[in-house]
Design a protein around this motif. Sequence first.
Motif, PDB file in Angstrom:
ATOM      1  N   GLU A 129       0.788  -1.257   0.032  1.00  0.00           N
ATOM      2  CA  GLU A 129       0.076   0.043   0.086  1.00  0.00           C
ATOM      3  C   GLU A 129       0.702   1.173  -0.030  1.00  0.00           C
ATOM      4  O   GLU A 129       0.583   2.216  -0.453  1.00  0.00           O
ATOM      5  CB  GLU A 129      -0.699   0.129   1.063  1.00  0.00           C
ATOM      6  N   TYR A 130       1.967   1.205   0.651  1.00  0.00           N
ATOM      7  CA  TYR A 130       2.781   2.231   0.677  1.00  0.00           C
ATOM      8  C   TYR A 130       3.573   2.692  -0.654  1.00  0.00           C
ATOM      9  O   TYR A 130       4.095   3.775  -0.962  1.00  0.00           O
ATOM     10  CB  TYR A 130       4.158   2.242   1.856  1.00  0.00           C
ATOM     11  N   ASP A 131       3.122   1.650  -1.513  1.00  0.00           N
ATOM     12  CA  ASP A 131       3.843   2.019  -2.963  1.00  0.00           C
ATOM     13  C   ASP A 131       2.924   2.824  -3.841  1.00  0.00           C
ATOM     14  O   ASP A 131       3.292   3.457  -5.035  1.00  0.00           O
ATOM     15  CB  ASP A 131       3.993   0.773  -3.735  1.00  0.00           C
ATOM     16  N   TYR A 132       1.706   2.692  -3.358  1.00  0.00           N
ATOM     17  CA  TYR A 132       0.649   3.536  -4.160  1.00  0.00           C
ATOM     18  C   TYR A 132       0.937   4.778  -4.132  1.00  0.00           C
ATOM     19  O   TYR A 132       0.951   5.597  -3.191  1.00  0.00           O
ATOM     20  CB  TYR A 132      -0.841   3.401  -3.594  1.00  0.00           C
ATOM     21  N   PRO A 133       0.923   5.590  -5.336  1.00  0.00           N
ATOM     22  CA  PRO A 133       1.008   7.121  -5.740  1.00  0.00           C
ATOM     23  C   PRO A 133      -0.373   7.443  -5.357  1.00  0.00           C
ATOM     24  O   PRO A 133      -1.358   6.972  -5.595  1.00  0.00           O
ATOM     25  CB  PRO A 133       1.398   7.366  -7.175  1.00  0.00           C
ATOM     26  N   ASN A 134      -0.432   8.790  -4.663  1.00  0.00           N
ATOM     27  CA  ASN A 134      -1.482   9.485  -4.286  1.00  0.00           C
ATOM     28  C   ASN A 134      -2.483   9.536  -5.265  1.00  0.00           C
ATOM     29  O   ASN A 134      -3.781   9.668  -5.332  1.00  0.00           O
ATOM     30  CB  ASN A 134      -1.356  10.664  -3.676  1.00  0.00           C
ATOM     31  N   SER A 135      -2.143   9.948  -6.487  1.00  0.00           N
ATOM     32  CA  SER A 135      -2.965  10.107  -7.702  1.00  0.00           C
ATOM     33  C   SER A 135      -3.694   8.998  -8.157  1.00  0.00           C
ATOM     34  O   SER A 135      -4.991   9.011  -8.718  1.00  0.00           O
ATOM     35  CB  SER A 135      -1.881  10.553  -8.830  1.00  0.00           C
ATOM     36  N   VAL A 136      -3.233   7.716  -7.852  1.00  0.00           N
ATOM     37  CA  VAL A 136      -3.958   6.555  -8.351  1.00  0.00           C
ATOM     38  C   VAL A 136      -4.243   5.513  -7.120  1.00  0.00           C
ATOM     39  O   VAL A 136      -4.485   4.337  -7.226  1.00  0.00           O
ATOM     40  CB  VAL A 136      -3.422   5.755  -9.560  1.00  0.00           C
ATOM     41  N   LYS A 137      -4.172   6.133  -5.918  1.00  0.00           N
ATOM     42  CA  LYS A 137      -4.462   5.183  -4.742  1.00  0.00           C
ATOM     43  C   LYS A 137      -5.691   4.531  -4.594  1.00  0.00           C
ATOM     44  O   LYS A 137      -5.769   3.305  -4.629  1.00  0.00           O
ATOM     45  CB  LYS A 137      -4.011   5.956  -3.680  1.00  0.00           C
ATOM     46  N   SER A 138      -6.706   5.453  -4.924  1.00  0.00           N
ATOM     47  CA  SER A 138      -8.119   4.624  -4.992  1.00  0.00           C
ATOM     48  C   SER A 138      -8.283   3.877  -6.337  1.00  0.00           C
ATOM     49  O   SER A 138      -8.849   2.610  -5.769  1.00  0.00           O
ATOM     50  CB  SER A 138      -9.038   5.983  -5.244  1.00  0.00           C
ATOM     51  N   GLN A 139      -7.645   4.154  -7.286  1.00  0.00           N
ATOM     52  CA  GLN A 139      -7.901   3.010  -8.286  1.00  0.00           C
ATOM     53  C   GLN A 139      -7.221   1.758  -8.224  1.00  0.00           C
ATOM     54  O   GLN A 139      -7.633   0.860  -8.325  1.00  0.00           O
ATOM     55  CB  GLN A 139      -7.189   3.954  -9.749  1.00  0.00           C
ATOM     56  N   LEU A 140      -6.101   1.832  -7.525  1.00  0.00           N
ATOM     57  CA  LEU A 140      -5.298   0.572  -7.420  1.00  0.00           C
ATOM     58  C   LEU A 140      -6.058  -0.174  -6.191  1.00  0.00           C
ATOM     59  O   LEU A 140      -6.136  -1.498  -6.369  1.00  0.00           O
ATOM     60  CB  LEU A 140      -3.857   0.993  -6.935  1.00  0.00           C
ATOM     61  N   SER A 141      -6.470   0.578  -5.467  1.00  0.00           N
ATOM     62  CA  SER A 141      -7.095  -0.074  -4.327  1.00  0.00           C
ATOM     63  C   SER A 141      -8.406  -1.004  -4.709  1.00  0.00           C
ATOM     64  O   SER A 141      -8.936  -1.972  -4.468  1.00  0.00           O
ATOM     65  CB  SER A 141      -7.835   1.012  -3.131  1.00  0.00           C
ATOM     66  N   PHE A 142      -9.146  -0.310  -5.569  1.00  0.00           N
ATOM     67  CA  PHE A 142     -10.391  -0.909  -6.219  1.00  0.00           C
ATOM     68  C   PHE A 142     -10.077  -2.094  -7.011  1.00  0.00           C
ATOM     69  O   PHE A 142     -10.494  -3.229  -7.043  1.00  0.00           O
ATOM     70  CB  PHE A 142     -11.062   0.205  -7.349  1.00  0.00           C
ATOM     71  N   TYR A 143      -8.959  -1.963  -8.122  1.00  0.00           N
ATOM     72  CA  TYR A 143      -8.416  -3.075  -8.871  1.00  0.00           C
ATOM     73  C   TYR A 143      -8.089  -4.239  -8.070  1.00  0.00           C
ATOM     74  O   TYR A 143      -8.501  -5.458  -8.430  1.00  0.00           O
ATOM     75  CB  TYR A 143      -7.202  -2.583  -9.759  1.00  0.00           C
ATOM     76  N   PHE A 144      -7.079  -4.034  -6.989  1.00  0.00           N
ATOM     77  CA  PHE A 144      -6.861  -5.031  -6.106  1.00  0.00           C
ATOM     78  C   PHE A 144      -7.928  -5.872  -5.492  1.00  0.00           C
ATOM     79  O   PHE A 144      -7.881  -6.665  -4.993  1.00  0.00           O
ATOM     80  CB  PHE A 144      -5.761  -4.894  -5.270  1.00  0.00           C
ATOM     81  N   GLY A 145      -8.866  -4.956  -4.974  1.00  0.00           N
ATOM     82  CA  GLY A 145     -10.091  -5.314  -4.224  1.00  0.00           C
ATOM     83  C   GLY A 145     -10.694  -6.093  -5.240  1.00  0.00           C
ATOM     84  O   GLY A 145     -11.461  -7.232  -4.784  1.00  0.00           O
ATOM     85  N   LYS A 146     -10.964  -5.768  -6.663  1.00  0.00           N
ATOM     86  CA  LYS A 146     -11.621  -6.764  -7.634  1.00  0.00           C
ATOM     87  C   LYS A 146     -10.867  -8.217  -7.772  1.00  0.00           C
ATOM     88  O   LYS A 146     -11.513  -9.269  -7.715  1.00  0.00           O
ATOM     89  CB  LYS A 146     -11.567  -6.307  -8.806  1.00  0.00           C
ATOM     90  N   CYS A 147      -9.442  -8.184  -7.595  1.00  0.00           N
ATOM     91  CA  CYS A 147      -8.827  -9.188  -7.687  1.00  0.00           C
ATOM     92  C   CYS A 147      -9.000 -10.239  -6.264  1.00  0.00           C
ATOM     93  O   CYS A 147      -9.310 -11.368  -6.595  1.00  0.00           O
ATOM     94  CB  CYS A 147      -7.305  -9.023  -7.787  1.00  0.00           C
TER      95      CYS A 147
END
Length: 508
Positions: A129-147
């Motif tokens: 999670e600490y690797d997520y850039p702030n600009s796409v943090k929500s987007q990556l959280s959603f994608y990995f949630g789908k996974c």
Amino acid sequence: MINNFLFAIAFLFFNLFSFSAVSKVSPTEYLKKVSKIIERGDYLLGSRELYRLGRGSYFKKNRVQIKYTLGIAFLEMKLYHLASLQFVYVIRNDKRGKYKGRALEKLSFILDYFKGDLLFCPLINEVKEYDYPNSVKSQLSFYFGKCAFSKKNFRKARSYFSKVSSSSPIYDRALYYKALSYAEENKVNSSANAFRQLASLKIGITDTNRVAALMGLARVLYQGEKFDDSIQVYRSIPKDTPYFYDSLLENSWNYLRSGKFRSALSNFQSLHSIFYGDRYQPESLILRAYVYLYICKYYEMEKVLNFFNAIYKPILNEVTRSLKGNKNYNSYVKSALTYVKNKQDGFNLSNDETLPKPIMEKVLKNDKFYSLINYLVKLNQEKDLLDSFPAEWKRDRVGRNAYYILNRRIKTTQNTAGKEIYSNLRAVKSDLERLYTSSQYLKYDMLKGKRDYLKKKISRKYLDKIQIDEKITRSYYIQNGYEYWPFDGEAWLDELGNYHYLGRQNCE
């Protein structure tokens, strides 16, 4: 021809410079010179040089930087799949983290383009999670949630979805899947509250996300056996939305579980109107026959069963024949590709040549298969773009490798889609066989019921008794404020859902 000639001359001079420059400057300085070529927009020339450098041992320590810059070049050339491979390499191998965040940003853009939430699920264990850039943090959280959701790890999925910011454009999608995760864990109240929250976020009556939330709420209320509450939510689904048909079918189960057979039959009249003539709906016909059996309307029941056999027995035979044929199912995948393209372009669709249209629609409702088909459409578009590039670039190693990678991915995706359609066809076959068996049992019960009815009629056992609903006529609905529409097989959307069954029960 002139452009190709100039490109060849430029590349020749650049190579003469590059081979002499490598021995005189450091890899970092040399990469700066190559990066300037990318910055000025010469992506064809820059990608050729970067690809060559990435394979050499002299630039081994700079390979992450080379891969990232090559990914940028491919991205600008609209070669999205090839770009994604470069960014995945950077994410996995950038130990210092200098390019990892930027690669994640670019990869998020590519995920949006492909609409493929599950394409990069293997990265879920490699990105913290600490690797997520702030600009796409929500987007990556959603994608990995789908996974996590696809792996049925619903608690972990909810954790990811909860990290999506309420200001994000995909917040409503995250909230929807969070509600689904609660439902999968049988946490009915939590799921219902999440669906209510999502529905309250939208103002428009026909807003897709609002209606989807209401459908989810109605389903979870049914799951919790709150049938009356579920009925009211289903009845609030607007007619001019794609969900209205499903709301009628699913609400019929509510009516059946509540013993409201008249209401169930009213829904079936809408479901089986010409307006929905090409829908895959075998279950609704069997359910309708069961209701007629319960109220002893044997002649109506016989019509429905004959209708079921006339439509779905040939489809069952066709699916059975298909499953015995070619096992790679590439012809079906190609048909699905054509079908999706035509539908997206707004063409008037006719029955598919290889699969009946109802079955094609049924198969395409599978999210995984539909995602694969959309991915194939984008890959083929990328290959067509590759064909338009200069011949010198295509003959170079970078061009040859690009064709190899794309062709391999297209073939792999086609095979995966073929396996998916095979699995779906097997499920359709099993479903139709089960329903066909039910129709045979229903015929037996129908004949037995007819026999018993004739016996009672001969003995005049109950003919003089007042029948249920005998005095309820059309005027009853008009006087009591109900809207009444006689069913004459019309195909008007405004009439659907307004039919009222007026037949009376024949049983004792």
